[in-house]
Design a protein around this motif. Structure first.
Motif, PDB file in Angstrom:
ATOM      1  N   LEU A   1       2.224  11.043  -5.498  1.00 11.18           N
ATOM      2  CA  LEU A   1       2.459  11.455  -6.886  1.00 11.18           C
ATOM      3  C   LEU A   1       2.983  10.308  -7.742  1.00 11.18           C
ATOM      4  N   ILE A   2       3.863   9.488  -7.190  1.00 16.61           N
ATOM      5  CA  ILE A   2       4.356   8.280  -7.847  1.00 16.61           C
ATOM      6  C   ILE A   2       4.151   7.126  -6.877  1.00 16.61           C
ATOM      7  N   LYS A   3       3.503   6.070  -7.312  1.00 17.24           N
ATOM      8  CA  LYS A   3       3.111   4.971  -6.446  1.00 17.24           C
ATOM      9  C   LYS A   3       4.278   4.475  -5.597  1.00 17.24           C
ATOM     10  N   ASP A   4       4.107   4.506  -4.273  1.00 15.60           N
ATOM     11  CA  ASP A   4       5.083   4.005  -3.308  1.00 15.60           C
ATOM     12  C   ASP A   4       6.426   4.717  -3.359  1.00 15.60           C
ATOM     13  N   ARG A   5       6.506   5.863  -4.053  1.00 16.24           N
ATOM     14  CA  ARG A   5       7.798   6.528  -4.197  1.00 16.24           C
ATOM     15  C   ARG A   5       7.766   8.007  -3.812  1.00 16.24           C
ATOM     16  N   LEU A   6       6.971   8.796  -4.519  1.00 17.71           N
ATOM     17  CA  LEU A   6       6.997  10.245  -4.343  1.00 17.71           C
ATOM     18  C   LEU A   6       5.694  10.730  -3.726  1.00 17.71           C
ATOM     19  N   PHE A   7       5.824  11.535  -2.637  1.00 16.62           N
ATOM     20  CA  PHE A   7       4.660  12.002  -1.878  1.00 16.62           C
ATOM     21  C   PHE A   7       4.754  13.513  -1.698  1.00 16.62           C
ATOM     22  N   ALA A   8       3.591  14.157  -1.696  1.00 12.20           N
ATOM     23  CA  ALA A   8       3.515  15.601  -1.496  1.00 12.20           C
ATOM     24  C   ALA A   8       2.504  15.907  -0.401  1.00 12.20           C
ATOM     25  N   ALA A   9       2.735  17.012   0.318  1.00 12.00           N
ATOM     26  CA  ALA A   9       1.819  17.417   1.378  1.00 12.00           C
ATOM     27  C   ALA A   9       1.696  18.931   1.398  1.00 12.00           C
ATOM     28  N   PHE A  10       0.516  19.397   1.826  1.00 21.86           N
ATOM     29  CA  PHE A  10       0.262  20.827   2.003  1.00 21.86           C
ATOM     30  C   PHE A  10      -0.577  20.998   3.272  1.00 21.86           C
ATOM     31  N   ASN A  11      -0.164  21.906   4.146  1.00 23.54           N
ATOM     32  CA  ASN A  11      -0.876  22.155   5.408  1.00 23.54           C
ATOM     33  C   ASN A  11      -1.248  23.623   5.533  1.00 23.54           C
ATOM     34  N   VAL A  12      -2.389  23.869   6.183  1.00 29.08           N
ATOM     35  CA  VAL A  12      -2.770  25.202   6.641  1.00 29.08           C
ATOM     36  C   VAL A  12      -2.964  25.119   8.153  1.00 29.08           C
ATOM     37  N   TRP A  13      -2.189  25.904   8.908  1.00 30.57           N
ATOM     38  CA  TRP A  13      -2.239  25.898  10.373  1.00 30.57           C
ATOM     39  C   TRP A  13      -2.679  27.264  10.886  1.00 30.57           C
ATOM     40  N   TYR A  14      -3.530  27.246  11.920  1.00 28.31           N
ATOM     41  CA  TYR A  14      -3.935  28.465  12.618  1.00 28.31           C
ATOM     42  C   TYR A  14      -3.861  28.217  14.106  1.00 28.31           C
ATOM     43  N   GLY A  15      -3.185  29.103  14.823  1.00 25.35           N
ATOM     44  CA  GLY A  15      -3.077  28.968  16.268  1.00 25.35           C
ATOM     45  C   GLY A  15      -3.472  30.264  16.954  1.00 25.35           C
ATOM     46  N   THR A  16      -4.092  30.153  18.113  1.00 22.08           N
ATOM     47  CA  THR A  16      -4.511  31.330  18.854  1.00 22.08           C
ATOM     48  C   THR A  16      -4.368  31.063  20.342  1.00 22.08           C
ATOM     49  N   GLY A  17      -4.089  32.111  21.120  1.00 21.33           N
ATOM     50  CA  GLY A  17      -3.914  31.915  22.541  1.00 21.33           C
ATOM     51  C   GLY A  17      -4.068  33.201  23.333  1.00 21.33           C
ATOM     52  N   ALA A  18      -4.401  33.042  24.599  1.00 20.88           N
ATOM     53  CA  ALA A  18      -4.462  34.148  25.548  1.00 20.88           C
ATOM     54  C   ALA A  18      -3.429  33.883  26.640  1.00 20.88           C
TER      55      ALA A  18
ATOM     56  N   GLU B   1       0.802  -1.215   0.000  1.00 22.22           N
ATOM     57  CA  GLU B   1       0.000   0.000   0.000  1.00 22.22           C
ATOM     58  C   GLU B   1       0.835   1.264   0.000  1.00 22.22           C
ATOM     59  N   GLY B   2       2.117   1.195   0.236  1.00 22.17           N
ATOM     60  CA  GLY B   2       2.945   2.383   0.301  1.00 22.17           C
ATOM     61  C   GLY B   2       3.420   2.654   1.709  1.00 22.17           C
ATOM     62  N   VAL B   3       3.640   3.938   2.025  1.00 22.92           N
ATOM     63  CA  VAL B   3       4.151   4.329   3.336  1.00 22.92           C
ATOM     64  C   VAL B   3       3.132   5.199   4.050  1.00 22.92           C
ATOM     65  N   ASP B   4       3.253   5.238   5.349  1.00 25.28           N
ATOM     66  CA  ASP B   4       2.446   6.162   6.134  1.00 25.28           C
ATOM     67  C   ASP B   4       2.970   7.570   5.901  1.00 25.28           C
ATOM     68  N   THR B   5       2.086   8.498   5.596  1.00 25.41           N
ATOM     69  CA  THR B   5       2.532   9.845   5.251  1.00 25.41           C
ATOM     70  C   THR B   5       2.526  10.818   6.421  1.00 25.41           C
ATOM     71  N   GLU B   6       2.024  10.405   7.581  1.00 19.27           N
ATOM     72  CA  GLU B   6       1.844  11.371   8.666  1.00 19.27           C
ATOM     73  C   GLU B   6       3.128  12.086   9.033  1.00 19.27           C
ATOM     74  N   HIS B   7       4.250  11.357   9.130  1.00 21.17           N
ATOM     75  CA  HIS B   7       5.461  11.932   9.688  1.00 21.17           C
ATOM     76  C   HIS B   7       6.653  11.928   8.732  1.00 21.17           C
ATOM     77  N   ILE B   8       6.427  11.802   7.460  1.00 15.02           N
ATOM     78  CA  ILE B   8       7.554  11.747   6.526  1.00 15.02           C
ATOM     79  C   ILE B   8       7.930  13.121   5.977  1.00 15.02           C
ATOM     80  N   PHE B   9       7.219  14.192   6.401  1.00 15.29           N
ATOM     81  CA  PHE B   9       7.446  15.521   5.837  1.00 15.29           C
ATOM     82  C   PHE B   9       8.039  16.506   6.840  1.00 15.29           C
ATOM     83  N   GLY B  10       8.612  16.041   7.942  1.00 18.68           N
ATOM     84  CA  GLY B  10       9.170  16.953   8.927  1.00 18.68           C
ATOM     85  C   GLY B  10       8.083  17.671   9.699  1.00 18.68           C
ATOM     86  N   PHE B  11       8.140  19.011   9.756  1.00 15.18           N
ATOM     87  CA  PHE B  11       7.110  19.787  10.438  1.00 15.18           C
ATOM     88  C   PHE B  11       5.752  19.650   9.749  1.00 15.18           C
ATOM     89  N   THR B  12       5.759  19.507   8.453  1.00 18.79           N
ATOM     90  CA  THR B  12       4.519  19.321   7.697  1.00 18.79           C
ATOM     91  C   THR B  12       3.972  17.927   7.967  1.00 18.79           C
TER      92      THR B  12
END
Length: 339
Positions: free
Chosen positions: A215-232, A77-88
């Motif tokens: 992008l390429i089966k079991d080889r090339l993966f791409a990710a895009f994130n949008v993050w929003y943080g707020t605090g008091a 099935e390929g690889v888990d993508t959750e943690h292969i992109f560093g901060f992303t």
């Protein structure tokens, strides 16, 4: 707010390694029972599947067609993508019923002058409730070594920073759709500012939309994130409350060079604001650097990144780079164990 990804007040978040997991033995056993006792229903589901849109997951596919997977490895099935992109972050959340212990270390180095180094460590226990939902309580520690940095008190200490609770919901499964999409929310509380080591009382949350695509089966993966943080945040020394927020856009590419080893590059654009709702722009920064993920064993993995601020500016400061809200370097090293 506290997290290994960092408090909003310092304008920094982290984002690792995990394993691609299948639907699990329980789901396949249940599907076999259905097929043996209600063949007509199984045939009807198969017939309906042929008329459904190609990107919609069907019941028969979800419980019968997915092969067994091995945590922390590359497989059919390929690889888990959750943690292969560093901060992303990728959209994968794990196999139903799986428990994962994660130790995430995020460091920042370098200010305009003096010697500056901080470390934020988040320990989480993640539990995947089902195919769509995962929860993860966590505790955070922090350390600072600050000497002669303008605007900061000299500090050398280790502290308990606070706690958070992460929830992720997989809205679109990349295995059956053109892309994956997982929604992330993490409320938290912090008692120490991770950037300065100052004693505070802080309540906040971060939210994200995590997209990825193979992008390429079991080889090339791409990710895009949008993050929003707020605090008091309330400074204990003055009793004054303040509000801050942050917007981040992440992009990353990763390539599987060998079984268990994935490497790539990550790019992040960070914007800091005064006010909890992106009210008043305070400064921005661009970080760029390499990423990696390595499966030490089928159940133990390590991943990380080192990124350098290549562009940025603080509002009202004509000097290059934004070293008021961010550091010159940001790094992350993460360990994951699956049970």
């Amino acid at each position: 707010m506290t997290s290994g990804r960092a408090a909003v007040s310092r304008g920094r978040k982290a984002d690792s390694f995990a394993s691609r997991r299948g639907r699990g033995h329980a789901a396949r056993s249940f599907a076999a029972l259905l097929a043996g006792t209600m063949p007509a229903a199984a045939e009807e589901a198969q017939s309906w599947r042929g008329h459904a849109p190609s990107w919609l997951p069907s019941l028969s596919h979800a419980v019968t067609d997915t092969p067994e997977t091995v945590p922390g490895s590359h497989h059919a099935e390929g690889v888990d993508t959750e943690h292969i992109f560093g901060f992303t972050m990728g959209s994968d959340i794990g196999q139903p019923g799986e428990i994962e212990v994660e130790l995430e270390n995020v460091a920042g180095f370098g200010k305009r002058g003096g010697s500056y180094a901080t470390l934020a460590t988040l320990t989480q226990v993640k539990y995947t409730v089902n195919d769509r939902l995962r929860i993860a309580p966590g505790l955070a520690l922090g350390a600072q070594r600050i000497d002669a940095v303008p605007g900061y008190d000299d500090r050398r200490h280790l502290s308990f920073n606070g706690a958070g609770f992460e929830v992720r919901y997989k809205l679109i499964d990349r295995e059956v759709a053109p892309f994956g999409l997982t929604l992330h929310a993490q409320p938290g509380w912090s008692r120490v500012d991770e950037a300065s080591g100052m004693r505070i009382e802080q309540y906040g949350a971060e939210f994200a939309a995590l997209f990825d695509r193979e992008l390429i089966k079991d080889r090339l993966f791409a990710a895009f994130n949008v993050w929003y943080g707020t605090g008091a945040t309330r400074q204990l020394s003055t009793g004054v409350w303040g509000h801050e927020s942050e917007l981040q856009l992440h992009g990353a590419l990763s390539y599987a060079f060998a079984p268990g080893f994935v490497a790539g590059v990550g790019l992040r654009y960070l914007r800091a604001y005064d006010g909890g709702g992106l009210d008043r722009f305070a400064g921005d920064a661009v970080f760029l650097g390499p990423t990696f993920s390595y499966a030490i064993t089928p159940t133990l993995g390590v991943s990380g990144t080192w990124q350098v601020q290549v562009s940025g500016q603080s509002l009202g400061d004509a000097r290059p780079l934004n070293l008021d809200h961010f550091e010159r370097h940001q790094a992350m090293l993460r360990l994951n164990a699956h049970f």
